[in-house]
Scaffold this motif. Structure first.
Motif, PDB file in Angstrom:
ATOM      1  N   THR A 139       0.843  -1.204   0.000  1.00 49.76           N
ATOM      2  CA  THR A 139       0.000   0.000   0.000  1.00 49.76           C
ATOM      3  C   THR A 139       0.873   1.246   0.000  1.00 49.76           C
ATOM      4  N   GLU A 141       0.363   3.833   1.741  1.00 46.31           N
ATOM      5  CA  GLU A 141       0.496   4.338   3.110  1.00 46.31           C
ATOM      6  C   GLU A 141       1.776   3.853   3.772  1.00 46.31           C
ATOM      7  N   GLU A 142       2.205   2.635   3.444  1.00 50.52           N
ATOM      8  CA  GLU A 142       3.409   2.052   4.054  1.00 50.52           C
ATOM      9  C   GLU A 142       4.693   2.559   3.414  1.00 50.52           C
ATOM     10  N   LYS A 182      -4.264  10.775  -3.981  1.00 50.66           N
ATOM     11  CA  LYS A 182      -4.099  10.012  -2.740  1.00 50.66           C
ATOM     12  C   LYS A 182      -2.690   9.419  -2.670  1.00 50.66           C
ATOM     13  N   GLN A 186       0.296  10.361   0.131  1.00 49.26           N
ATOM     14  CA  GLN A 186       0.746   9.331   1.056  1.00 49.26           C
ATOM     15  C   GLN A 186       2.261   9.089   0.995  1.00 49.26           C
TER      16      GLN A 186
END
Length: 190
Positions: A139, A141-142, A182, A186
């Motif tokens: 992802t 986010e990571e 997005k 992130q």
């Protein structure tokens, strides 16, 4: 599908072909109506000798390329050319030269400290990074970095041959814009 006749719809098919020939076209690519050229010659509208001009030009290029030097292909020789590491290297170098760097905020490139960096990839084969010892995460986010390969936007068009080509607006739709925004928020987008 009938041939398009933009702005010369008022001409007959024969008149259109004649106009194309008079404009200097040497080769009708994809044309399935060669009988129109035959009819122009048979009716005396054009002389067969007129067609010799483009034939000579086209054949000259083919002979210069050596296409008629050896009509029989040696499959073993072709395979040696196909897997030739020199040609593969040249192709890879040519592909690298077409990349365009749009931004380099904070001079993040070239990436220097990658041992602890995490990468999110999309549209890129993750094994290419993993084979180089880089950590790929699932992802954005990571991730510290995102490597995203986007397909060019287009508008699907109906009918004939147009569905095979990307045309129309080059703007991404709202869903794709939101997805890209997005990913950018992130992690650092490369």
């Amino acid at each position: 599908m009938p041939a398009r006749a933009w702005d010369v719809e008022y001409l007959t098919e024969l008149q259109r072909v004649m106009r194309v020939l008079n404009a200097g076209v040497d080769q009708f690519v994809g044309e399935q109506r060669s009988e129109l050229i035959v009819e122009l010659v048979e009716t005396g509208i054009i002389l067969e000798e007129r067609l010799d001009i483009p034939v000579r030009r086209l054949l000259r290029q083919k002979f210069l390329l050596g296409l008629f030097d050896n009509l029989f292909l040696d499959p073993d020789a072709a395979e040696q050319v196909d897997v030739n590491s020199y040609f593969v290297r040249l192709g890879t170098e040519a592909q690298r030269k077409v990349y365009t760097l749009l931004k380099n905020e904070g001079e993040i490139l070239p990436l220097r400290y990658l041992s602890d960096a995490k990468f999110y990839v999309e549209g890129v084969n993750s094994t290419l990074l993993e084979e180089r010892g880089l950590l790929v995460v699932t992802t954005a986010e990571e991730a510290d970095f995102a490597l995203v390969r986007l397909q060019a936007p287009y508008e699907p068009r109906p009918g004939g041959f147009e569905p095979a080509y990307h045309a129309g607006s080059l703007e991404y739709n709202a869903t794709e814009k939101a997805h890209q925004a997005k990913s950018i928020r992130q992690c650092q987008l490369l």
